[in-house]
Motif scaffolding. Structure first.
Motif, PDB file in Angstrom:
ATOM      1  N   PHE A 196      21.169  -1.384   7.514  1.00  0.00           N
ATOM      2  CA  PHE A 196      21.061  -2.749   7.021  1.00  0.00           C
ATOM      3  C   PHE A 196      21.735  -3.687   8.020  1.00  0.00           C
ATOM      4  N   SER A 197      20.991  -4.712   8.459  1.00  0.00           N
ATOM      5  CA  SER A 197      21.535  -5.580   9.500  1.00  0.00           C
ATOM      6  C   SER A 197      21.105  -7.034   9.356  1.00  0.00           C
ATOM      7  N   ILE A 198      20.160  -7.328   8.465  1.00  0.00           N
ATOM      8  CA  ILE A 198      19.702  -8.708   8.290  1.00  0.00           C
ATOM      9  C   ILE A 198      19.977  -9.148   6.854  1.00  0.00           C
ATOM     10  N   SER A 199      20.004 -10.450   6.662  1.00  0.00           N
ATOM     11  CA  SER A 199      20.388 -10.994   5.363  1.00  0.00           C
ATOM     12  C   SER A 199      19.523 -10.473   4.220  1.00  0.00           C
ATOM     13  N   ASN A 200      18.217 -10.377   4.442  1.00  0.00           N
ATOM     14  CA  ASN A 200      17.327  -9.983   3.353  1.00  0.00           C
ATOM     15  C   ASN A 200      17.457  -8.514   2.974  1.00  0.00           C
ATOM     16  N   ASP A 201      18.232  -7.745   3.729  1.00  0.00           N
ATOM     17  CA  ASP A 201      18.521  -6.364   3.326  1.00  0.00           C
ATOM     18  C   ASP A 201      19.317  -6.329   2.030  1.00  0.00           C
ATOM     19  N   TYR A 202      19.884  -7.475   1.650  1.00  0.00           N
ATOM     20  CA  TYR A 202      20.572  -7.544   0.356  1.00  0.00           C
ATOM     21  C   TYR A 202      19.625  -7.191  -0.793  1.00  0.00           C
ATOM     22  N   LYS A 203      18.325  -7.492  -0.629  1.00  0.00           N
ATOM     23  CA  LYS A 203      17.380  -7.208  -1.710  1.00  0.00           C
ATOM     24  C   LYS A 203      17.262  -5.707  -1.939  1.00  0.00           C
ATOM     25  N   ALA A 204      17.130  -4.945  -0.865  1.00  0.00           N
ATOM     26  CA  ALA A 204      17.061  -3.488  -0.998  1.00  0.00           C
ATOM     27  C   ALA A 204      18.395  -2.933  -1.500  1.00  0.00           C
ATOM     28  N   PHE A 205      19.496  -3.554  -1.058  1.00  0.00           N
ATOM     29  CA  PHE A 205      20.817  -3.134  -1.517  1.00  0.00           C
ATOM     30  C   PHE A 205      20.939  -3.308  -3.030  1.00  0.00           C
ATOM     31  N   ILE A 206      20.436  -4.433  -3.539  1.00  0.00           N
ATOM     32  CA  ILE A 206      20.474  -4.668  -4.985  1.00  0.00           C
ATOM     33  C   ILE A 206      19.607  -3.653  -5.721  1.00  0.00           C
ATOM     34  N   GLU A 207      18.466  -3.289  -5.132  1.00  0.00           N
ATOM     35  CA  GLU A 207      17.631  -2.252  -5.747  1.00  0.00           C
ATOM     36  C   GLU A 207      18.378  -0.925  -5.815  1.00  0.00           C
ATOM     37  N   MET A 208      19.170  -0.616  -4.799  1.00  0.00           N
ATOM     38  CA  MET A 208      20.001   0.596  -4.837  1.00  0.00           C
ATOM     39  C   MET A 208      20.976   0.530  -6.005  1.00  0.00           C
ATOM     40  N   MET A 238       0.838  -1.206   0.000  1.00  0.00           N
ATOM     41  CA  MET A 238       0.000   0.000   0.000  1.00  0.00           C
ATOM     42  C   MET A 238       0.872   1.255   0.000  1.00  0.00           C
ATOM     43  N   TRP A 239       1.922   1.259   0.814  1.00  0.00           N
ATOM     44  CA  TRP A 239       2.837   2.411   0.814  1.00  0.00           C
ATOM     45  C   TRP A 239       3.537   2.550  -0.535  1.00  0.00           C
ATOM     46  N   PHE A 240       3.881   1.431  -1.145  1.00  0.00           N
ATOM     47  CA  PHE A 240       4.497   1.460  -2.474  1.00  0.00           C
ATOM     48  C   PHE A 240       3.551   2.080  -3.494  1.00  0.00           C
ATOM     49  N   GLN A 241       2.266   1.752  -3.408  1.00  0.00           N
ATOM     50  CA  GLN A 241       1.285   2.285  -4.351  1.00  0.00           C
ATOM     51  C   GLN A 241       1.107   3.794  -4.209  1.00  0.00           C
ATOM     52  N   PRO A 244      11.130  -3.734  -1.282  1.00  0.00           N
ATOM     53  CA  PRO A 244      12.435  -3.114  -1.570  1.00  0.00           C
ATOM     54  C   PRO A 244      12.432  -2.132  -2.742  1.00  0.00           C
ATOM     55  N   GLU A 245      11.500  -2.291  -3.685  1.00  0.00           N
ATOM     56  CA  GLU A 245      11.477  -1.411  -4.860  1.00  0.00           C
ATOM     57  C   GLU A 245      11.271   0.061  -4.485  1.00  0.00           C
ATOM     58  N   ILE A 246      10.783   0.302  -3.294  1.00  0.00           N
ATOM     59  CA  ILE A 246      10.517   1.677  -2.852  1.00  0.00           C
ATOM     60  C   ILE A 246      11.779   2.532  -2.851  1.00  0.00           C
ATOM     61  N   VAL A 247      12.954   1.911  -2.642  1.00  0.00           N
ATOM     62  CA  VAL A 247      14.174   2.718  -2.510  1.00  0.00           C
ATOM     63  C   VAL A 247      14.456   3.542  -3.756  1.00  0.00           C
ATOM     64  N   GLN A 248      13.940   3.140  -4.902  1.00  0.00           N
ATOM     65  CA  GLN A 248      14.215   3.880  -6.131  1.00  0.00           C
ATOM     66  C   GLN A 248      13.714   5.317  -6.066  1.00  0.00           C
ATOM     67  N   TYR A 249      12.701   5.588  -5.231  1.00  0.00           N
ATOM     68  CA  TYR A 249      12.128   6.926  -5.153  1.00  0.00           C
ATOM     69  C   TYR A 249      12.944   7.875  -4.269  1.00  0.00           C
TER      70      TYR A 249
END
Length: 437
Positions: A272-284, A217-220, A251-256
């Motif tokens: 960033f502190s957990i493994s799945n933060d890699y997804k947001a990192f890749i979006e960056m 919802m926040w992404f939308q 994670p796609e939100i970081v593009q904005y």
């Protein structure tokens, strides 16, 4: 043939009485009975407003007794229409938070309704009906007790109540109403209310996990006009811990945040502190949010800080993953290759043999090491570093267990590892010899 107004009606939660009036209006419109079409449409609009008042708590400045009396009078077939008109036009004690322009537009359509009802001389044709339908579509959400913000929040609350709305129902129709309902000056206050709702919704979860549908919802919200996007970016930058929870689930939100360099750096460097933060990192990386001059530093920080379950292609949770945000995919891999992520990892892990002399580092990156072997193969450099890690006086035991399990399941890779070792006069660790079938 269905018309656009019919499709819009299907997306709205309108009571049966009002919906029937609109359906009659559409029938009349298709039969070119435009006066009747406009008349029934106006009655449908009035009926929606009536039910909103009846089902609402007292408006501001209205004592409960006075409010209850108004609701009682709205049940009177001879009075209700006139009472709604008076309520909308009232400025001294307003029920609805309307601009002067919106009141004037409403008065215009009320007068056109009167032209139809009293057979006045003004011509009424299809443009009038279509114009009024556009007025309804653009402004219906503003005609709510105490203002449009409350209406949108109620709609969102209903949307995430499984007793009212099936799980998986798109939230986009509600989001699209925001520009017509909430003034930009009030948008930040709305976001504060929405944040509180999101956190309360999270607290109802058994595991207190931030809801992925809430994050969506926040992404939308970023699909709205640029001016609204600027406000939400400014809001989330100030709400860092909340923003991180949203980003982790969407994670796609970081593009904005492309023009928030400090914020982006703080995310990967500090938060960033957990493994799945890699997804947001890749979006960056995908959206070039990390300057080229900072990439090596960023890669090193990720290797030094985050565990790498994200790269585990055989993890049990990937079998039940909710969507593509779980685990690395082929497009992620291409981004990491293009940005030099794996080249940097090869230098540190294998050429510099950090897996052999840094116990914690080797254990932390064990899944990434297996991923690298799987996708980029074995060579003398990789094999040498692995042999030295396995034969070290204090080997990284989690990495050792991961490697032995991998080679046990992949005999071809095991044989290649032993072959490269022998070809280059490298001592093969006994633990690997014992894995041969």
């Amino acid at each position: 043939m269905r018309i656009r107004f019919e499709e819009w009606l299907d997306e709205q939660e309108i009571d049966i009485e009002a919906n029937d009036l609109f359906k009659e209006s559409i029938i009349c419109y298709k039969a070119s009975a435009y006066r009747a079409a406009l008349l029934f449409s106006f009655l449908g609009f009035q009926t929606i407003i009536k039910h909103r008042v009846i089902n609402s708590k007292p408006a501001k400045d209205y004592p409960e007794g006075e409010w209850n009396q108004l609701k009682k009078e709205l049940l009177n077939d001879d009075k209700w229409d006139k009472l709604i008109i008076e309520a909308i036009q009232s400025k001294k004690k307003p029920i609805f938070n309307l601009t002067e322009d919106l009141r004037e537009q409403y008065l215009f359509w009320k007068n056109r309704r009167n032209d139809c009802a009293h057979a006045k001389g003004n011509t009424i044709s299809y443009p009038h009906v279509e114009g009024f339908w556009l007025f309804i579509q653009s402004n219906l959400a503003k005609f709510v007790v105490n203002g449009g913000m409350k209406f949108i929040l109620q709609e969102i609350g209903n949307h995430f109540d499984p007793a009212r709305t099936p799980i998986g129902t798109p939230v986009e129709p509600i989001i699209r109403q925001i520009p017509f309902t909430i003034e930009k000056i009030d948008y930040n206050d709305f976001l504060l209310e929405l944040k509180d709702f999101s956190l309360k919704h999270q607290s109802k979860s058994v595991y207190k996990i931030f809801d992925r549908n809430i994050a969506n919802m926040w992404f939308q919200l970023f699909s709205l006009q640029d001016s609204y996007c600027e406000i939400i970016v400014g809001f989330l930058v100030k709400e860092l811990s909340f923003c991180l929870e949203v980003i982790r689930r969407q994670p796609e939100i970081v593009q904005y945040f492309y023009n928030k360099e400090t914020f982006i750096r703080m995310l990967w460097k500090k938060d960033f502190s957990i493994s799945n933060d890699y997804k947001a990192f890749i979006e960056m990386l995908r959206h070039n949010l990390i300057p080229k001059s900072q990439l090596s530093e960023a890669f090193d920080h990720m290797f030094n800080t985050l565990d790498t379950e994200f790269f585990d292609e055989d993890a049990w949770w990937l079998q039940i993953k909710e969507n593509e945000n779980d685990g690395i995919n082929d497009l992620d891999k291409l981004v990491l290759i293009e940005k030099g992520f794996f080249t940097r990892f090869n230098t540190i892990a294998f050429e510099n043999e950090k897996i052999a002399y840094n116990f914690k580092w080797g254990n932390r990156n064990k899944e990434l090491i297996i991923y690298y072997i799987n996708h980029f193969g074995l060579n003398k450099t990789v094999v040498t570093a692995i042999n030295n890690a396995l034969t070290a006086s204090n080997p990284p035991f989690k990495l050792r267990d991961e490697l032995t399990y991998f080679y046990k399941q992949n005999q071809q890779q095991l044989e290649l590892h032993i072959e490269i070792s022998e070809k280059n006069s490298l001592s093969v660790p006994k633990i690997l010899i014992g894995l041969r079938d």
